[in-house]
Design an enzyme around this catalytic site. Structure first.
Site, PDB file in Angstrom:
ATOM      1  N   ARG A  83       0.835  -1.203   0.000  1.00 26.55           N
ATOM      2  CA  ARG A  83       0.000   0.000   0.000  1.00 26.55           C
ATOM      3  C   ARG A  83       0.869   1.252   0.000  1.00 26.55           C
ATOM      4  O   ARG A  83       0.524   2.258  -0.632  1.00 26.55           O
ATOM      5  CB  ARG A  83      -0.949  -0.014   1.196  1.00 26.55           C
ATOM      6  CG  ARG A  83      -1.983   1.109   1.153  1.00 26.55           C
ATOM      7  CD  ARG A  83      -3.034   0.951   2.222  1.00 26.55           C
ATOM      8  NE  ARG A  83      -2.487   1.089   3.576  1.00 26.55           N
ATOM      9  CZ  ARG A  83      -3.219   1.004   4.693  1.00 26.55           C
ATOM     10  NH1 ARG A  83      -4.520   0.773   4.604  1.00 26.55           N
ATOM     11  NH2 ARG A  83      -2.665   1.145   5.874  1.00 26.55           N
ATOM     12  N   LYS A 185      -2.406   6.821   1.316  1.00 28.12           N
ATOM     13  CA  LYS A 185      -2.288   7.168   2.739  1.00 28.12           C
ATOM     14  C   LYS A 185      -1.308   8.339   2.861  1.00 28.12           C
ATOM     15  O   LYS A 185      -0.149   8.181   3.283  1.00 28.12           O
ATOM     16  CB  LYS A 185      -1.830   5.957   3.549  1.00 28.12           C
ATOM     17  CG  LYS A 185      -2.129   6.089   5.050  1.00 28.12           C
ATOM     18  CD  LYS A 185      -1.949   4.753   5.749  1.00 28.12           C
ATOM     19  CE  LYS A 185      -2.154   4.876   7.255  1.00 28.12           C
ATOM     20  NZ  LYS A 185      -3.545   5.226   7.623  1.00 28.12           N
ATOM     21  N   GLU A 221     -16.002   6.773   4.653  1.00 26.97           N
ATOM     22  CA  GLU A 221     -15.112   6.423   5.754  1.00 26.97           C
ATOM     23  C   GLU A 221     -15.647   6.943   7.088  1.00 26.97           C
ATOM     24  O   GLU A 221     -16.453   7.874   7.144  1.00 26.97           O
ATOM     25  CB  GLU A 221     -13.702   6.948   5.515  1.00 26.97           C
ATOM     26  CG  GLU A 221     -12.977   6.235   4.389  1.00 26.97           C
ATOM     27  CD  GLU A 221     -11.469   6.264   4.556  1.00 26.97           C
ATOM     28  OE1 GLU A 221     -10.973   6.722   5.598  1.00 26.97           O
ATOM     29  OE2 GLU A 221     -10.774   5.814   3.619  1.00 26.97           O
TER      30      GLU A 221
END
Length: 341
Positions: A83, A185, A221
């Site tokens: 990721r 992220k 989210e």
């Protein structure tokens, strides 16, 4: 353990504690150096670093767990490494190889072994890998140099109260833009969430829930975590969107729900107007693990799921199975666990 630290493991929150060693590697002239463990927890970088001005940086979060026999293990670090590579590609930073990422995490855990909380305390050693753009740069372009680092902090529950239901409210702010950096992220996503979080807390909620940025009709989210809901038909439902961060915890729960609990697992739209289809709901992520959602406030109306005070039975089974795998009490799927020692 070779050393002991004077910490009340059961009273730990999610806050910074300086540990002894961290790993650091520098990228210059097109390659990463060999990397090393260092004791200094301060970084000295150029005032013109892209990470300071243009947000060219990303990070990860994973944990080390103490097992019943005293061993230590990491949970799916390869997924964090992959990721991070995706995040790096999105904002034009050099990839840090998967094998080196895992090795750096193992080195940091071994060097700070005495900070890994004892089995059964509910506390873990949280690892924070990150990459930042550094060096002398003024224009809006990728940095000439980069730093990769991993530090470790012993932590308790992310939300106060641990595995207890909390209430959330729908935010009027957007977490990410359509086709933006929501799936990466990167720090900017979190900087933009600070005001929304503060406003939610001021109103008495644990955090806020973000709707999709295009139509404001679908749940995306829950603060800094992913959302899931359980239906009366034994379905595990979680939102699907290109602007949601792909949570390693969420995908692990999807596997657990399907293969351990024999549930029907579906990624699809979760319309805010239809949230009463869920009999249980939760937020999930590395820091939060699973936080049961007692209720969701939307435009002044509160939808309560299983209970505002008790954890739902399916959520409890998901939590127990996931934590059992992480702590070595439940057999893990192949490749999920990396033994530190």
């Amino acid at each position: 353990m070779s050393k002991k630290v004077d910490l009340d493991w059961g009273a730990l929150g999610f806050s910074y504690i300086k540990t002894d060693f961290r790993y650091i590697s520098r990228y210059k002239d097109g390659k990463w150096d060999d990397g090393q463990l260092v004791e200094d927890n301060n970084l000295t970088i150029s005032e013109a670093s892209t990470s300071l001005h243009y947000g060219q940086q990303c990070f990860e979060g994973l944990k080390a767990y103490r097992t019943k026999d005293g061993g230590i293990q990491l949970f799916r670090p390869d997924q964090n490494a992959k990721r991070m590579i995706d995040s790096c590609n999105r904002i034009m930073m050099p990839e840090f190889p998967v094998d080196r990422f895992i090795d750096a995490c193992v080195q940091v855990v071994k060097a700070n072994e005495h900070f890994v909380p004892p089995y059964g305390t509910g506390a873990t050693l949280y690892l924070r890998p990150f990459i930042i753009g550094v060096g002398d740069n003024l224009g809006v372009k990728p940095a000439p140099e980069f730093i990769f680092s991993v530090f470790a902090v012993p932590v308790g529950p992310y939300f106060k109260g641990g595995m207890a239901p909390v209430n959330f409210t729908i935010s009027e702010f957007d977490r990410a833009a359509p086709y933006g950096t929501g799936a990466a992220k990167v720090g900017g996503n979190y900087a933009g969430s600070l005001l929304a979080h503060e406003k939610a807390v001021e109103r008495g909620f644990a955090d806020c829930i973000y709707l999709d940025p295009a139509t404001h009709t679908k749940i995306e989210e829950v603060g800094a975590a992913n959302f899931f809901g359980i239906t009366k038909n034994n379905e595990f439902i979680t939102p699907k969107s290109p602007s949601i961060l792909p949570s390693i915890t969420k995908y692990s729960l999807m596997h657990i729900a399907e293969n351990y609990l024999k549930m029907n697992v579906i990624e699809r739209d979760c319309e805010i107007a239809k949230i009463d289809e869920f009999i249980e709901a939760g937020a999930c992520g590395t820091a939060a693990v699973i936080t049961p959602i007692g209720g969701i406030d939307y435009k002044g109306n509160m939808t309560v799921f299983h209970s505002e005070t008790e954890v739902g039975p399916v959520t409890k089974k998901l939590y127990d199975t996931l934590c059992g795998i992480q702590s070595g009490d439940v057999e893990a799927p192949e490749g999920w666990i990396v033994k530190v020692q």
